[in-house]
Structure formats: structure tokens, C-alpha cells
Design a protein around this motif. Sequence first.
Motif, PDB file in Angstrom:
ATOM      1  N   HIS A 280       0.835  -1.205   0.000  1.00 13.70           N
ATOM      2  CA  HIS A 280       0.000   0.000   0.000  1.00 13.70           C
ATOM      3  C   HIS A 280       0.875   1.263   0.000  1.00 13.70           C
ATOM      4  O   HIS A 280       0.657   2.175  -0.805  1.00 13.70           O
ATOM      5  CB  HIS A 280      -0.944  -0.021   1.211  1.00 13.70           C
ATOM      6  CG  HIS A 280      -1.870   1.143   1.276  1.00 13.70           C
ATOM      7  ND1 HIS A 280      -2.799   1.415   0.303  1.00 13.70           N
ATOM      8  CD2 HIS A 280      -2.007   2.118   2.209  1.00 13.70           C
ATOM      9  CE1 HIS A 280      -3.475   2.506   0.629  1.00 13.70           C
ATOM     10  NE2 HIS A 280      -3.001   2.956   1.783  1.00 13.70           N
ATOM     11  N   LEU A 281       1.860   1.309   0.891  1.00 14.19           N
ATOM     12  CA  LEU A 281       2.752   2.465   0.941  1.00 14.19           C
ATOM     13  C   LEU A 281       3.519   2.617  -0.364  1.00 14.19           C
ATOM     14  O   LEU A 281       3.681   3.729  -0.876  1.00 14.19           O
ATOM     15  CB  LEU A 281       3.726   2.339   2.113  1.00 14.19           C
ATOM     16  CG  LEU A 281       3.160   2.687   3.480  1.00 14.19           C
ATOM     17  CD1 LEU A 281       4.105   2.243   4.582  1.00 14.19           C
ATOM     18  CD2 LEU A 281       2.882   4.189   3.577  1.00 14.19           C
ATOM     19  N   LYS A 282       3.988   1.516  -0.914  1.00 14.79           N
ATOM     20  CA  LYS A 282       4.737   1.556  -2.172  1.00 14.79           C
ATOM     21  C   LYS A 282       3.878   2.139  -3.292  1.00 14.79           C
ATOM     22  O   LYS A 282       4.343   2.991  -4.060  1.00 14.79           O
ATOM     23  CB  LYS A 282       5.228   0.160  -2.539  1.00 14.79           C
ATOM     24  CG  LYS A 282       6.129   0.136  -3.744  1.00 14.79           C
ATOM     25  CD  LYS A 282       6.679  -1.262  -3.991  1.00 14.79           C
ATOM     26  CE  LYS A 282       7.605  -1.272  -5.185  1.00 14.79           C
ATOM     27  NZ  LYS A 282       8.174  -2.592  -5.432  1.00 14.79           N
ATOM     28  N   GLN A 283       2.629   1.691  -3.389  1.00 10.61           N
ATOM     29  CA  GLN A 283       1.731   2.211  -4.427  1.00 10.61           C
ATOM     30  C   GLN A 283       1.531   3.718  -4.262  1.00 10.61           C
ATOM     31  O   GLN A 283       1.580   4.460  -5.244  1.00 10.61           O
ATOM     32  CB  GLN A 283       0.390   1.490  -4.386  1.00 10.61           C
ATOM     33  CG  GLN A 283       0.444   0.080  -4.907  1.00 10.61           C
ATOM     34  CD  GLN A 283      -0.885  -0.649  -4.762  1.00 10.61           C
ATOM     35  OE1 GLN A 283      -1.830  -0.149  -4.169  1.00 10.61           O
ATOM     36  NE2 GLN A 283      -0.944  -1.868  -5.297  1.00 10.61           N
ATOM     37  N   LEU A 284       1.298   4.162  -3.018  1.00  8.22           N
ATOM     38  CA  LEU A 284       1.089   5.594  -2.778  1.00  8.22           C
ATOM     39  C   LEU A 284       2.336   6.400  -3.136  1.00  8.22           C
ATOM     40  O   LEU A 284       2.249   7.431  -3.800  1.00  8.22           O
ATOM     41  CB  LEU A 284       0.715   5.844  -1.313  1.00  8.22           C
ATOM     42  CG  LEU A 284      -0.631   5.316  -0.845  1.00  8.22           C
ATOM     43  CD1 LEU A 284      -0.807   5.578   0.647  1.00  8.22           C
ATOM     44  CD2 LEU A 284      -1.774   5.940  -1.640  1.00  8.22           C
ATOM     45  N   LEU A 285       3.487   5.927  -2.700  1.00 10.54           N
ATOM     46  CA  LEU A 285       4.724   6.657  -2.949  1.00 10.54           C
ATOM     47  C   LEU A 285       5.089   6.673  -4.428  1.00 10.54           C
ATOM     48  O   LEU A 285       5.585   7.681  -4.935  1.00 10.54           O
ATOM     49  CB  LEU A 285       5.861   6.069  -2.115  1.00 10.54           C
ATOM     50  CG  LEU A 285       5.750   6.318  -0.611  1.00 10.54           C
ATOM     51  CD1 LEU A 285       6.765   5.477   0.142  1.00 10.54           C
ATOM     52  CD2 LEU A 285       5.900   7.790  -0.284  1.00 10.54           C
ATOM     53  N   GLU A 286       4.847   5.580  -5.119  1.00  6.73           N
ATOM     54  CA  GLU A 286       5.163   5.546  -6.542  1.00  6.73           C
ATOM     55  C   GLU A 286       4.313   6.517  -7.345  1.00  6.73           C
ATOM     56  O   GLU A 286       4.773   7.049  -8.353  1.00  6.73           O
ATOM     57  CB  GLU A 286       5.065   4.118  -7.075  1.00  6.73           C
ATOM     58  CG  GLU A 286       6.247   3.276  -6.619  1.00  6.73           C
ATOM     59  CD  GLU A 286       6.198   1.826  -7.069  1.00  6.73           C
ATOM     60  OE1 GLU A 286       5.139   1.354  -7.530  1.00  6.73           O
ATOM     61  OE2 GLU A 286       7.247   1.155  -6.954  1.00  6.73           O
ATOM     62  N   THR A 287       3.081   6.806  -6.890  1.00  9.95           N
ATOM     63  CA  THR A 287       2.266   7.827  -7.561  1.00  9.95           C
ATOM     64  C   THR A 287       2.853   9.218  -7.345  1.00  9.95           C
ATOM     65  O   THR A 287       2.512  10.147  -8.063  1.00  9.95           O
ATOM     66  CB  THR A 287       0.794   7.821  -7.086  1.00  9.95           C
ATOM     67  OG1 THR A 287       0.736   8.220  -5.722  1.00  9.95           O
ATOM     68  CG2 THR A 287       0.146   6.474  -7.287  1.00  9.95           C
ATOM     69  N   MET A 288       3.740   9.343  -6.345  1.00 12.77           N
ATOM     70  CA  MET A 288       4.424  10.608  -6.058  1.00 12.77           C
ATOM     71  C   MET A 288       5.828  10.611  -6.661  1.00 12.77           C
ATOM     72  O   MET A 288       6.657  11.448  -6.315  1.00 12.77           O
ATOM     73  CB  MET A 288       4.514  10.815  -4.543  1.00 12.77           C
ATOM     74  CG  MET A 288       3.190  10.867  -3.831  1.00 12.77           C
ATOM     75  SD  MET A 288       3.483  10.967  -2.038  1.00 12.77           S
ATOM     76  CE  MET A 288       1.904  10.388  -1.424  1.00 12.77           C
ATOM     77  N   ASN A 289       6.101   9.646  -7.540  1.00  9.08           N
ATOM     78  CA  ASN A 289       7.415   9.511  -8.187  1.00  9.08           C
ATOM     79  C   ASN A 289       8.551   9.253  -7.203  1.00  9.08           C
ATOM     80  O   ASN A 289       9.657   9.760  -7.361  1.00  9.08           O
ATOM     81  CB  ASN A 289       7.729  10.730  -9.059  1.00  9.08           C
ATOM     82  CG  ASN A 289       6.791  10.826 -10.233  1.00  9.08           C
ATOM     83  OD1 ASN A 289       6.432   9.823 -10.833  1.00  9.08           O
ATOM     84  ND2 ASN A 289       6.354  12.037 -10.538  1.00  9.08           N
ATOM     85  N   VAL A 290       8.259   8.463  -6.170  1.00  8.46           N
ATOM     86  CA  VAL A 290       9.263   8.056  -5.202  1.00  8.46           C
ATOM     87  C   VAL A 290       9.586   6.587  -5.451  1.00  8.46           C
ATOM     88  O   VAL A 290       8.700   5.740  -5.449  1.00  8.46           O
ATOM     89  CB  VAL A 290       8.747   8.237  -3.751  1.00  8.46           C
ATOM     90  CG1 VAL A 290       9.762   7.710  -2.741  1.00  8.46           C
ATOM     91  CG2 VAL A 290       8.420   9.705  -3.469  1.00  8.46           C
ATOM     92  N   GLY A 291      10.856   6.288  -5.699  1.00  5.49           N
ATOM     93  CA  GLY A 291      11.293   4.905  -5.846  1.00  5.49           C
ATOM     94  C   GLY A 291      11.369   4.245  -4.480  1.00  5.49           C
ATOM     95  O   GLY A 291      11.779   4.877  -3.507  1.00  5.49           O
TER      96      GLY A 291
END
Length: 124
Positions: free
Chosen positions: A15-26
Amino acid sequence: MRALIVDDSSFVRDHLKQLLETMNVGCEEAVDGRDALYVLERAEPFDFMLCDVNMPVMSGLECVKALREAGLHPPMRVMMVTTETDYAFIEQALAYGADEFLMKPFTTESLREKLLLLGIHQTH
């Protein structure tokens, strides 16, 4: 921008990974505090770490304390992700080196707000 997500729950990590990836965070992941320290010793530096508190093997508090004592990636910001609301716990986590807290359950907006408090500006 790079983040290390530390949580024993694969659901929370995903869940955190999906949210962060939408913010362009690897993102990279670790399943507990010991695993996080292993990743931190071997990976390129991270901008921040999201760390669960209650995990087997090594808790989030133990991980943050070891991280700060070892001087691993000192500029990295650490946000504890937790259901803990006890003031004594929060004081202890801050003393160990945590920079901020994100309370579970959290929303995308609350995550964004906490990242801004840490001085982490992500693109949308």
C-alpha cells in the motif's frame, strides 16, 4: 527521491509503495528492523524511511536507535508508521532518532502532509 519501507505486513508495504510511486518516489522494502539495517548498509542512500513499530526480529524503535547509533545515512529522515498513541512511546521514539509519525490507518493526503513536514517534496 528514494524511500525504504519497513513493515512486516506485505499489505502495508504494498500500500505504501503504491502511494509513494504515484508521487514519483522509488521504493525498496524490508520486512523488519534487522532487514532494514542490512538494506541500508548495502544500498544507495535513501531520502527517507517509513518504519513500522511493532515487528518481529527487530522492532522499529530498535531499528531507528541502531540506525542513528551506527551513523548509517545520517541525512535520511525517519517516519514511524504506527497505531501507538502513547505519549511516552512517542517521546522514546523521538529520543531514538525518529523525525515524524504517521498514524495507521492513514490516507494519501495524511502521508503527503507528513512528507512535507519532513521537508520532502514529491512530484505528483
